[in-house]
Motif scaffolding. Structure first.
Motif, PDB file in Angstrom:
ATOM      1  N   ARG A 126       0.833  -1.203   0.000  1.00 38.38           N
ATOM      2  CA  ARG A 126       0.000   0.000   0.000  1.00 38.38           C
ATOM      3  C   ARG A 126       0.865   1.249   0.000  1.00 38.38           C
ATOM      4  O   ARG A 126       0.585   2.218  -0.717  1.00 38.38           O
ATOM      5  N   THR A 127       1.935   1.242   0.794  1.00 38.44           N
ATOM      6  CA  THR A 127       2.834   2.401   0.834  1.00 38.44           C
ATOM      7  C   THR A 127       3.514   2.624  -0.508  1.00 38.44           C
ATOM      8  O   THR A 127       3.627   3.766  -0.978  1.00 38.44           O
ATOM      9  N   LEU A 128       3.965   1.548  -1.150  1.00 43.44           N
ATOM     10  CA  LEU A 128       4.625   1.683  -2.445  1.00 43.44           C
ATOM     11  C   LEU A 128       3.671   2.186  -3.521  1.00 43.44           C
ATOM     12  O   LEU A 128       4.062   2.973  -4.394  1.00 43.44           O
ATOM     13  N   ILE A 130       1.138   4.172  -3.062  1.00 43.83           N
ATOM     14  CA  ILE A 130       0.790   5.565  -2.811  1.00 43.83           C
ATOM     15  C   ILE A 130       1.907   6.510  -3.241  1.00 43.83           C
ATOM     16  O   ILE A 130       1.667   7.683  -3.538  1.00 43.83           O
ATOM     17  N   THR A 131       3.133   6.008  -3.318  1.00 44.67           N
ATOM     18  CA  THR A 131       4.310   6.848  -3.558  1.00 44.67           C
ATOM     19  C   THR A 131       4.189   7.762  -4.772  1.00 44.67           C
ATOM     20  O   THR A 131       4.557   8.946  -4.691  1.00 44.67           O
ATOM     21  N   PRO A 132       3.698   7.303  -5.946  1.00 48.28           N
ATOM     22  CA  PRO A 132       3.645   8.217  -7.104  1.00 48.28           C
ATOM     23  C   PRO A 132       2.834   9.484  -6.849  1.00 48.28           C
ATOM     24  O   PRO A 132       3.175  10.548  -7.378  1.00 48.28           O
ATOM     25  N   LEU A 134       2.692  11.123  -4.140  1.00 49.89           N
ATOM     26  CA  LEU A 134       3.410  12.006  -3.234  1.00 49.89           C
ATOM     27  C   LEU A 134       4.529  12.772  -3.914  1.00 49.89           C
ATOM     28  O   LEU A 134       5.104  13.681  -3.321  1.00 49.89           O
ATOM     29  N   LEU A 135       4.872  12.400  -5.148  1.00 52.69           N
ATOM     30  CA  LEU A 135       5.938  13.086  -5.862  1.00 52.69           C
ATOM     31  C   LEU A 135       5.487  14.464  -6.338  1.00 52.69           C
ATOM     32  O   LEU A 135       4.310  14.683  -6.640  1.00 52.69           O
ATOM     33  N   ALA A 140       7.803  14.171 -11.245  1.00 53.52           N
ATOM     34  CA  ALA A 140       7.216  12.995 -11.886  1.00 53.52           C
ATOM     35  C   ALA A 140       7.275  13.101 -13.406  1.00 53.52           C
ATOM     36  O   ALA A 140       7.576  12.131 -14.110  1.00 53.52           O
ATOM     37  N   TRP A 188      -0.324   7.395 -14.101  1.00 52.61           N
ATOM     38  CA  TRP A 188       0.567   6.808 -13.101  1.00 52.61           C
ATOM     39  C   TRP A 188       0.548   7.608 -11.806  1.00 52.61           C
ATOM     40  O   TRP A 188       0.588   7.033 -10.711  1.00 52.61           O
ATOM     41  N   GLN A 189       0.448   8.936 -11.923  1.00 60.02           N
ATOM     42  CA  GLN A 189       0.491   9.760 -10.720  1.00 60.02           C
ATOM     43  C   GLN A 189      -0.849   9.825 -10.009  1.00 60.02           C
ATOM     44  O   GLN A 189      -0.893   9.965  -8.779  1.00 60.02           O
ATOM     45  N   PRO A 192      -2.988   6.284  -7.617  1.00 59.46           N
ATOM     46  CA  PRO A 192      -3.013   6.095  -6.156  1.00 59.46           C
ATOM     47  C   PRO A 192      -4.085   6.922  -5.457  1.00 59.46           C
ATOM     48  O   PRO A 192      -4.669   6.462  -4.466  1.00 59.46           O
TER      49      PRO A 192
END
Length: 317
Positions: A126-128, A130-132, A134-135, A140, A188-189, A192
């Protein structure tokens, strides 16, 4: 004869509601007073510039000729709506918004259904995922432009070379499919974000109702079609509306990946070109006002969906 005395009139009573109203008003103002500096700051930073933009939009104002400005009424808005390049940018904005929002919703729904199940390492996954989101948007876009799309050292062409050998095609992804390149980066961004909204909707389902349906012999597809999907309707609408508000105003990906070329200039980028390159302040202001008006319309529907979700949660409680 006996004298009769009339009782003295009772003193008039002051209504008790007046002091209570005064006290209530003072208490309300005391509660709101700490918020006044933030309110004044918000008005000064957001509303005053918008009013100035609205006023400038009624003028023929070129920054290179400041003394030649003149009031033209709605002429700038008419030019925005009739100019071929501006109409093309409006069509590009609509196509970009619809494609990115729909694709993000579909992929986000699949990921939300996956993360709703219990499995080892679910928190890490889940953390991975969500990462996009947060950039920083510019970071990005640069990542996709140079790390993935670059025809000489990009990851996509590297994978094609690894699979097909020296004879594998090495396309220039941005030149051959410019709009698709921007759409993939935005999908991609924003996937999430859609995933988080839909995952919250999945976790608010009535588990007893689902268990009862399973005991009655309902399969996974039947539960998803008749129970899960109707329950997620409000969350799908909310994700679509919030995503549309952002994508309509997106500038970073278009500016960074294609610089508005090859038919990828959306309305915000056209506003940038009109203002910073052509120095047409009035025309750029009119186009910006139209973007704000469209965003306000979408935001109004989004607020209605959010309020309906809150009412549903309150009724359940």
């Amino acid at each position: 004869m006996t004298a009769t005395t009339t009782p003295a009139p009772a003193p008039a009573r002051v209504p008790a509601t007046a002091p209570r109203r005064t006290h209530g008003r003072l208490r309300a103002w005391a509660t709101r007073a700490p918020l006044l500096p933030a309110l004044v700051f918000m008005v000064a930073v957001t509303q005053l510039p918008f009013v100035a933009t609205l006023v400038i939009s009624f003028y023929d104002w070129n920054a290179l000729y400041p003394d030649a400005r003149a009031f033209t009424g709605l002429a700038n808005y008419q030019e925005v709506l009739t100019d071929a390049d501006l109409r093309e940018s409006v069509g590009t904005t609509i196509l970009l918004t619809v494609t990115v929002v729909l694709a993000s919703l579909v992929i986000g729904l699949g990921l939300a259904l996956l993360l709703d199940r219990r499995f080892r390492g679910r928190g890490v996954v889940r953390t991975l995922l969500i990462t996009p989101f947060l950039l920083v948007p510019v970071a990005a876009a640069l990542l996709w432009k140079h790390v993935l799309y670059n025809p000489e050292y990009g990851l996509f062409n590297g994978l094609l070379h690894w699979v097909g050998g020296d004879g594998a095609a090495q396309p220039d992804w941005i030149s051959s499919t410019p709009l698709l390149a921007i759409e993939l980066a935005l999908i991609w961004q924003w996937t999430p974000f859609m995933m988080l909204i839909l995952l919250a909707g999945l976790q608010s389902r009535d588990t007893e109702l689902i268990e009862a349906a399973r005991m009655d012999g309902a399969g996974t597809w039947q539960i998803f079609r008749h129970l899960t999907l109707p329950h997620l309707r409000r969350y799908l609408e909310l994700g679509a509306l919030l995503g549309s508000i952002y994508i309509v105003q997106n500038f970073d990906a278009v500016f960074t990946i294609t610089s508005g070329g090859l038919g990828t200039a959306n309305l915000p980028y056209t506003v940038y070109q009109s203002f910073y390159q052509a120095h047409e302040n009035g025309l750029a202001s009119a186009a910006g006002v139209l973007v704000v008006m469209g965003s306000i319309v979408i935001a109004t529907f989004a607020l209605r969906v959010v309020s309906s979700l809150f009412r549903e949660e309150a009724s359940r409680a």
